[in-house]
Design a protein around this motif. Sequence first.
Motif, PDB file in Angstrom:
ATOM      1  N   GLU A 110      60.118  42.309  11.238  1.00 50.91           N
ATOM      2  CA  GLU A 110      59.947  43.591  11.831  1.00 50.91           C
ATOM      3  C   GLU A 110      61.394  44.172  11.871  1.00 50.91           C
ATOM      4  O   GLU A 110      61.776  45.300  11.562  1.00 50.91           O
ATOM      5  N   THR A 170      62.872  45.314   8.513  1.00 49.74           N
ATOM      6  CA  THR A 170      62.196  46.821   8.270  1.00 49.74           C
ATOM      7  C   THR A 170      62.676  47.792   8.748  1.00 49.74           C
ATOM      8  O   THR A 170      62.939  48.788   8.206  1.00 49.74           O
ATOM      9  N   SER A 171      63.003  47.572  10.258  1.00 48.42           N
ATOM     10  CA  SER A 171      63.649  48.588  10.999  1.00 48.42           C
ATOM     11  C   SER A 171      64.935  48.854  10.705  1.00 48.42           C
ATOM     12  O   SER A 171      65.360  50.099  10.381  1.00 48.42           O
ATOM     13  N   ASP A 180      64.930  50.894   7.292  1.00 46.57           N
ATOM     14  CA  ASP A 180      64.756  52.463   7.480  1.00 46.57           C
ATOM     15  C   ASP A 180      65.867  53.069   8.103  1.00 46.57           C
ATOM     16  O   ASP A 180      66.034  54.284   8.091  1.00 46.57           O
ATOM     17  N   ASP A 181      66.629  52.306   9.162  1.00 49.65           N
ATOM     18  CA  ASP A 181      67.829  52.968   9.754  1.00 49.65           C
ATOM     19  C   ASP A 181      69.153  53.318   8.660  1.00 49.65           C
ATOM     20  O   ASP A 181      69.628  53.990   8.898  1.00 49.65           O
ATOM     21  N   THR A 225      73.968  52.602  13.877  1.00 53.40           N
ATOM     22  CA  THR A 225      72.662  52.141  13.172  1.00 53.40           C
ATOM     23  C   THR A 225      72.994  51.702  11.728  1.00 53.40           C
ATOM     24  O   THR A 225      72.454  50.791  11.270  1.00 53.40           O
TER      25      THR A 225
END
Length: 215
Positions: free
Chosen positions: A106, A109-110, A113-114, A155
């Motif tokens: 997870e 994946t985060s 995306d960031d 990020t």
Amino acid sequence: LLQGKKKRLPPGIGYIKSSQIDIETVPELKVTIDDECITQTPLHCEVLPKALRLNIGDKLAEECQSTQISKESVKTANLPSDKELEQISLKHIPMFAYASEERFRELFTSLRDDAKINSIYVTLMVLSTMLATIGLFQGSTAVVIGAMLLAPLMTPIVSLAMGLLRGNIELLKNSVLKIGGGIVLALLASSLITQLFPFKMITDEMLARQSPSLL
């Protein structure tokens, strides 16, 4: 967690349903409740019927009355046993908990995306640049620091670190593009905002940032 459809318990987790249970350990362990040491093992736990009075509402009360009391059940197939249990008992509890494979997936994946440029990133970059420019012209350190907190550059930097750690070329490329694009956007936005100010005086905040140091 176990209501509704039957779900398989995760590895290392057991499930015991009973009205009473005795817990014994070797060596004896302290029993802490609400951050207070109450007693120590061996421990006897028992659910006393009608010991508490709770206002649960009419609907839930009807469901509880219609539900039959199930028998005791024990599901400990996933728990370690024999030699594995002995090895675990000899190990010290780690200071930092290790993330499970699911949580790591997870997180990755985060971060992936960031690493991609989106409208939120562009908006925050423009707003933080505007705030920083105004703070420099006003000579306000607090406003400049506020702009630093608003800037969303952290990020993609974290995503870049993950890309370097895992050797993920796609994540590295997206992170570098996002950081570089943010810097270019900040330079363009600050140039446009500067043209709107009628005065071009040099403030102390500007002079302080012309000679940066390690501190």
